[in-house]
Design a protein around this motif. Structure first.
Motif, PDB file in Angstrom:
ATOM      1  N   LYS A  46      58.269  58.144  64.941  1.00 22.89           N
ATOM      2  CA  LYS A  46      59.050  56.909  65.033  1.00 22.89           C
ATOM      3  C   LYS A  46      58.595  55.846  64.040  1.00 22.89           C
ATOM      4  O   LYS A  46      59.166  54.750  64.010  1.00 22.89           O
ATOM      5  CB  LYS A  46      58.959  56.355  66.461  1.00 22.89           C
ATOM      6  N   GLY A  47      57.563  56.163  63.251  1.00 25.86           N
ATOM      7  CA  GLY A  47      57.062  55.176  62.299  1.00 25.86           C
ATOM      8  C   GLY A  47      56.449  53.969  62.974  1.00 25.86           C
ATOM      9  O   GLY A  47      56.564  52.837  62.495  1.00 25.86           O
ATOM     10  N   LYS A  48      55.749  54.197  64.097  1.00 25.68           N
ATOM     11  CA  LYS A  48      55.136  53.114  64.859  1.00 25.68           C
ATOM     12  C   LYS A  48      53.627  53.300  64.914  1.00 25.68           C
ATOM     13  O   LYS A  48      53.108  54.407  64.740  1.00 25.68           O
ATOM     14  CB  LYS A  48      55.678  53.077  66.298  1.00 25.68           C
ATOM     15  N   LYS A  49      52.929  52.219  65.186  1.00 23.29           N
ATOM     16  CA  LYS A  49      51.520  52.287  65.539  1.00 23.29           C
ATOM     17  C   LYS A  49      51.417  52.576  67.033  1.00 23.29           C
ATOM     18  O   LYS A  49      52.362  52.320  67.795  1.00 23.29           O
ATOM     19  CB  LYS A  49      50.833  50.964  65.215  1.00 23.29           C
ATOM     20  N   LEU A  50      50.269  53.094  67.478  1.00 26.56           N
ATOM     21  CA  LEU A  50      50.093  53.391  68.893  1.00 26.56           C
ATOM     22  C   LEU A  50      50.356  52.169  69.763  1.00 26.56           C
ATOM     23  O   LEU A  50      50.992  52.265  70.821  1.00 26.56           O
ATOM     24  CB  LEU A  50      48.677  53.923  69.161  1.00 26.56           C
ATOM     25  N   GLU A  51      49.881  51.019  69.313  1.00 26.64           N
ATOM     26  CA  GLU A  51      50.053  49.810  70.126  1.00 26.64           C
ATOM     27  C   GLU A  51      51.493  49.304  70.149  1.00 26.64           C
ATOM     28  O   GLU A  51      51.824  48.379  70.901  1.00 26.64           O
ATOM     29  CB  GLU A  51      49.111  48.700  69.655  1.00 26.64           C
ATOM     30  N   GLU A  52      52.349  49.921  69.343  1.00 29.13           N
ATOM     31  CA  GLU A  52      53.774  49.570  69.362  1.00 29.13           C
ATOM     32  C   GLU A  52      54.576  50.496  70.270  1.00 29.13           C
ATOM     33  O   GLU A  52      55.757  50.249  70.521  1.00 29.13           O
ATOM     34  CB  GLU A  52      54.347  49.623  67.944  1.00 29.13           C
ATOM     35  N   LEU A  53      53.947  51.551  70.769  1.00 34.88           N
ATOM     36  CA  LEU A  53      54.635  52.477  71.670  1.00 34.88           C
ATOM     37  C   LEU A  53      54.714  51.898  73.076  1.00 34.88           C
ATOM     38  O   LEU A  53      53.867  51.114  73.500  1.00 34.88           O
ATOM     39  CB  LEU A  53      53.894  53.812  71.738  1.00 34.88           C
ATOM     40  N   LYS A  54      55.740  52.341  73.813  1.00 35.45           N
ATOM     41  CA  LYS A  54      55.838  52.002  75.237  1.00 35.45           C
ATOM     42  C   LYS A  54      56.078  53.283  76.027  1.00 35.45           C
ATOM     43  O   LYS A  54      56.998  54.046  75.738  1.00 35.45           O
ATOM     44  CB  LYS A  54      56.967  51.017  75.510  1.00 35.45           C
ATOM     45  N   MET A  55      55.225  53.508  77.010  1.00 31.55           N
ATOM     46  CA  MET A  55      55.320  54.663  77.906  1.00 31.55           C
ATOM     47  C   MET A  55      55.741  54.164  79.279  1.00 31.55           C
ATOM     48  O   MET A  55      55.268  53.124  79.736  1.00 31.55           O
ATOM     49  CB  MET A  55      53.956  55.351  77.981  1.00 31.55           C
ATOM     50  N   ILE A  56      56.627  54.897  79.936  1.00 35.57           N
ATOM     51  CA  ILE A  56      57.064  54.510  81.273  1.00 35.57           C
ATOM     52  C   ILE A  56      56.605  55.561  82.279  1.00 35.57           C
ATOM     53  O   ILE A  56      56.704  56.764  82.030  1.00 35.57           O
ATOM     54  CB  ILE A  56      58.591  54.290  81.334  1.00 35.57           C
ATOM     55  N   VAL A  57      56.052  55.095  83.402  1.00 37.82           N
ATOM     56  CA  VAL A  57      55.412  55.959  84.395  1.00 37.82           C
ATOM     57  C   VAL A  57      55.695  55.402  85.784  1.00 37.82           C
ATOM     58  O   VAL A  57      55.661  54.179  85.984  1.00 37.82           O
ATOM     59  CB  VAL A  57      53.882  56.009  84.190  1.00 37.82           C
ATOM     60  N   GLN A  58      55.940  56.290  86.744  1.00 38.43           N
ATOM     61  CA  GLN A  58      56.079  55.829  88.125  1.00 38.43           C
ATOM     62  C   GLN A  58      54.724  55.354  88.643  1.00 38.43           C
ATOM     63  O   GLN A  58      53.688  55.977  88.375  1.00 38.43           O
ATOM     64  CB  GLN A  58      56.627  56.947  89.013  1.00 38.43           C
ATOM     65  N   ASP A  59      54.742  54.267  89.381  1.00 40.15           N
ATOM     66  CA  ASP A  59      53.515  53.655  89.885  1.00 40.15           C
ATOM     67  C   ASP A  59      53.006  54.436  91.093  1.00 40.15           C
ATOM     68  O   ASP A  59      53.269  54.096  92.248  1.00 40.15           O
ATOM     69  CB  ASP A  59      53.791  52.191  90.261  1.00 40.15           C
ATOM     70  N   ARG A  60      52.284  55.517  90.794  1.00 40.20           N
ATOM     71  CA  ARG A  60      51.711  56.379  91.820  1.00 40.20           C
ATOM     72  C   ARG A  60      50.270  56.714  91.437  1.00 40.20           C
ATOM     73  O   ARG A  60      49.948  56.884  90.269  1.00 40.20           O
ATOM     74  CB  ARG A  60      52.509  57.678  91.960  1.00 40.20           C
ATOM     75  N   GLU A  61      49.422  56.892  92.440  1.00 41.50           N
ATOM     76  CA  GLU A  61      48.008  57.187  92.189  1.00 41.50           C
ATOM     77  C   GLU A  61      47.835  58.457  91.364  1.00 41.50           C
ATOM     78  O   GLU A  61      46.924  58.548  90.526  1.00 41.50           O
ATOM     79  CB  GLU A  61      47.266  57.310  93.524  1.00 41.50           C
ATOM     80  N   ARG A  62      48.716  59.424  91.556  1.00 40.11           N
ATOM     81  CA  ARG A  62      48.594  60.688  90.819  1.00 40.11           C
ATOM     82  C   ARG A  62      48.783  60.519  89.313  1.00 40.11           C
ATOM     83  O   ARG A  62      48.474  61.439  88.543  1.00 40.11           O
ATOM     84  CB  ARG A  62      49.589  61.715  91.363  1.00 40.11           C
TER      85      ARG A  62
END
Length: 314
Positions: free
Chosen positions: A149-165
């Motif tokens: 995507k031509g991005k730096k790591l700090e420019e990425l966004k990851m989405i995750v369900q808010d679960r302990e696992r």
């Protein structure tokens, strides 16, 4: 598949409207039952030879369209279906966001036929499709996606369900500087959001229901992204059920074409309550407006359909 899209849209809109009276009532089972009854009734009017190959309900003993259930008139094209009358029953019962009624369809024999169990899921958009691997360490995949995507790591966004696992993934991503957005319920829309540029989501990762995984896989394929997955059977019985359905090694990584093996597919979802892509059902003096996503695997385009319904859902 095109000839059925309008029919499937009517099914998800009607299921969402059937659920509307139960929003915020705390009645999770009643809401699910209303949506399921509506979906089953209308699916059985469509001129197709349909079969539910993966569905919701077994894990939580909720009302369901069961795996192997035949739907449609029995005449017409053979269609595999993945269904969830409500993805987000808890959200519906609590009056919170992220509840949808959703169907995915593909020509017969092309959707994963699997039990309702947990599944590990890994999804990214078109830019990194064909480059990721669910068996790679998370950091390696993040760096691949950033490069694509031509991005730096700090420019990425990851989405995750808010679960302990999921905490180990969240902690690892944040340690690398990757922004991590958490959500509470309903993982189909967040997975698909990776393929929609305005959402600014680069990666979805998580463990959730297998039916939602197959639903998301059809939506992601319809937008040119990539999803990989792995079933997570917990018991000998679940393992045996996988094998009986033709999955010889239930814990192997599943490529996208093993989840949905054709571009001749469709994904249709109608929001019950609002989510990151769609507004929830609106009621203006008993004129109800629904908002839906319609995705066609052959056309690779995103449609947002707003429909006014003058008939009360009650």
């Amino acid at each position: 598949m095109n000839q059925f899209i309008q029919d499937f849209l009517h099914v998800t809109e009607s299921a969402a409207l059937a659920t509307y009276p139960w929003i915020g009532t705390g009645n999770k089972i009643e809401a699910d039952q209303a949506a399921t009854d509506s979906m089953r009734t209308l699916l059985n009017k469509i001129p197709m030879d349909g079969e539910v190959v993966i569905g919701e309900g077994e894990m939580d003993e909720a009302p369901m369209l069961f795996i192997g259930e035949k739907v449609g008139t029995g005449n017409g094209a053979g269609i595999d279906l993945a269904v969830d009358p409500i993805d987000g029953t808890t959200s519906t019962s609590k009056g919170k966001n992220n509840a949808i009624a959703v169907i995915a369809a593909a020509k017969k024999g092309t959707l994963l036929h699997a039990p309702d169990m947990y599944m590990e899921k890994f999804v990214t958009g078109p830019e990194a499709a064909g480059k990721i691997d669910i068996d790679y360490p998370l950091e390696k995949n993040l760096r691949i996606i950033a490069g694509a995507k031509g991005k730096k790591l700090e420019e990425l966004k990851m989405i995750v369900q808010d679960r302990e696992r999921h905490n180990h993934w969240i902690e690892e991503a944040r340690a690398l500087g990757v922004r991590t957005e958490l959500f509470e319920e309903g993982d189909v829309i967040p997975a698909i959001a990776t393929c929609i540029q305005r959402s600014d989501i680069d990666l979805f990762i998580g463990i959730g229901g297998a039916p939602e995984g197959v639903l998301a896989a059809v939506g992601v394929k319809s937008l040119g992204g990539e999803m990989q997955a792995r079933l997570l059977p917990k018991t000998d019985e679940q393992w045996a059920r996988c094998v009986s359905m033709g999955i010889t090694n239930p814990k192997e990584a599943l490529a996208h074409n093993q989840l949905v093996g054709t571009d001749e597919c469709a994904f249709i979802a109608t929001s019950i309550t609002s989510n990151m892509l769609l507004q929830g059902i609106e009621n203006n003096q008993n004129v109800f407006t629904t908002h839906s996503i319609v995705l066609d695997g052959l056309n690779k385009c995103y449609r947002h359909v707003a429909t006014e319904h003058s008939k009360s859902p009650v």
